[in-house]
Design a protein around this motif. Structure first.
Motif, PDB file in Angstrom:
ATOM      1  N   UNK A   1       0.836  -1.196   0.000  1.00 20.31           N
ATOM      2  CA  UNK A   1       0.000   0.000   0.000  1.00 20.31           C
ATOM      3  C   UNK A   1       0.874   1.250   0.000  1.00 20.31           C
ATOM      4  N   UNK A   2       0.464   2.291  -0.707  1.00 20.99           N
ATOM      5  CA  UNK A   2       1.201   3.557  -0.658  1.00 20.99           C
ATOM      6  C   UNK A   2       1.215   4.119   0.759  1.00 20.99           C
ATOM      7  N   UNK A   3       2.219   4.920   1.103  1.00 18.43           N
ATOM      8  CA  UNK A   3       2.310   5.460   2.471  1.00 18.43           C
ATOM      9  C   UNK A   3       1.045   6.192   2.921  1.00 18.43           C
ATOM     10  N   UNK A   4       0.422   6.965   2.022  1.00 16.49           N
ATOM     11  CA  UNK A   4      -0.783   7.701   2.416  1.00 16.49           C
ATOM     12  C   UNK A   4      -1.916   6.756   2.772  1.00 16.49           C
ATOM     13  N   UNK A   5      -2.022   5.648   2.042  1.00 17.87           N
ATOM     14  CA  UNK A   5      -3.082   4.679   2.319  1.00 17.87           C
ATOM     15  C   UNK A   5      -2.781   3.932   3.618  1.00 17.87           C
ATOM     16  N   UNK A   6      -1.516   3.613   3.847  1.00 21.61           N
ATOM     17  CA  UNK A   6      -1.136   2.971   5.109  1.00 21.61           C
ATOM     18  C   UNK A   6      -1.460   3.889   6.289  1.00 21.61           C
ATOM     19  N   UNK A   7      -1.212   5.179   6.119  1.00 22.48           N
ATOM     20  CA  UNK A   7      -1.538   6.128   7.188  1.00 22.48           C
ATOM     21  C   UNK A   7      -3.039   6.159   7.435  1.00 22.48           C
ATOM     22  N   UNK A   8      -3.825   6.138   6.353  1.00 21.75           N
ATOM     23  CA  UNK A   8      -5.281   6.126   6.503  1.00 21.75           C
ATOM     24  C   UNK A   8      -5.741   4.866   7.221  1.00 21.75           C
ATOM     25  N   UNK A   9      -5.131   3.736   6.894  1.00 20.89           N
ATOM     26  CA  UNK A   9      -5.522   2.491   7.550  1.00 20.89           C
ATOM     27  C   UNK A   9      -5.175   2.524   9.034  1.00 20.89           C
ATOM     28  N   UNK A  10      -4.031   3.100   9.368  1.00 18.17           N
ATOM     29  CA  UNK A  10      -3.686   3.233  10.789  1.00 18.17           C
ATOM     30  C   UNK A  10      -4.660   4.170  11.504  1.00 18.17           C
TER      31      UNK A  10
END
Length: 308
Positions: free
Chosen positions: A284-293
């Motif tokens: 996952x792109x970093x922005x999507x990983x941040x959203x998931x967190x």
């Protein structure tokens, strides 16, 4: 009463009842109903919408309050966010009151309505995940009478409003049980949600209901995560969970709503006969990983507060 705007082709109708509003919409099929106008007028001012007429709903007193009906609250679609945020409403449906208080600055809360939030169906609508978690239904008024549909069917596009129809009421089960709403925004203070989570406990049916908003075109229900965490709760006892279980629930919800990408295609070779993953695939792109967190954190905190 009907008044004419400066351009004769445009009319503004101000009915005094829901039936009159339906008749006005039937008379002018291209007309658009408007209550607070927080979304509609923004579209008009930006040139994205040019309605042939407007049917104002502000004078219809029957949809500006609520009543009790068979273990449910029948909420008028004209209820403003400001009204829903008041203590007497918060005692009735706490999560919806919390969402209403988070809907934006005072001018938005004073004008924006529950029905408008549903009809515009913006992914960032704060009331939408709460209504999904509560499994609310909509009472639709139209030329053929009134019909009732689950709110999720309208938000998913499975059911559509027919010509001349509008949302009259929202029927919400009164669970008299803990429920929470939390959201994250891209800035400090009121703003559009980057992610939101509603959690509702249903002790009578020993269920946990969760809905995640703003991360998809409609609120998402992580059913497997709901069933899993409900099986861990001692419904006859203190209804507590270990911190590890709360963390696992948050991760479960986040992974269900923002899943990992599919595995990379097989067949790539690193020169030694071993298959390798193509760069950038399967992650996952970093922005999507941040959203998931962010979703995981909101879900964990929302359930923790509901259980507390």
């Amino acid at each position: 009463m009907t008044t004419h705007a400066p351009q004769a082709a445009h009319t503004v109708t101000l009915p005094g009842s829901l039936d009159e509003a339906v008749a006005a919409l039937a008379a002018i099929p291209a007309a658009v109903p408007v209550a607070g106008g927080t979304d509609l007028m923004a579209a008009v001012n930006s040139g994205l919408l040019r309605p042939a007429g407007l049917v104002g709903l502000g004078r219809i007193s029957e949809i500006r309050g609520w009543q009790y009906q068979d273990g449910h609250a029948l909420l008028g679609a004209g209820l403003t966010h400001a009204r829903m945020g008041r203590p007497d409403f918060a005692a009735l449906i706490p999560a919806l009151a919390a969402a209403a208080r988070a809907a934006g600055p005072p001018q938005i809360r004073n004008a924006g309505t529950l029905g408008g939030n549903i009809a515009s169906a913006a992914p960032t609508g704060d009331a939408l995940p709460v209504l999904a978690a509560l499994e609310a239904s909509l009472v639709i008024a139209g030329p053929g009478g009134r019909r009732e549909i689950p709110v999720g069917r309208l938000l998913a596009g499975i059911e559509l409003l027919h010509p001349g129809e509008l949302i009259g009421y929202v029927r919400v089960p009164l669970l008299h049980a803990p429920q929470t709403f939390l959201k994250a925004t891209g800035r400090t203070g009121p703003g559009r949600a980057t992610a939101s989570v509603a959690v509702v406990l249903d002790p009578a049916r020993r269920m946990v209901r969760c809905a995640v908003g703003a991360v998809a075109p409609m609120p998402l229900r992580p059913y497997d995560a709901e069933h899993w965490v409900a099986s861990l709760i001692d419904w006859d006892g203190e209804r507590t969970l270990a911190p590890e279980a709360l963390t696992a629930f948050g991760d479960y919800v986040a992974a269900a709503c923002i899943p990992d990408p599919p595995p990379a295609p097989q067949g790539l070779d690193d020169g030694t006969g071993h298959a390798v993953q193509a760069p950038g695939e399967g992650t996952l792109p970093p922005a999507v990983l941040h959203l998931r967190r962010t979703v995981a954190t909101l879900a964990r905190r929302a359930l923790g507060r509901a259980l507390a």
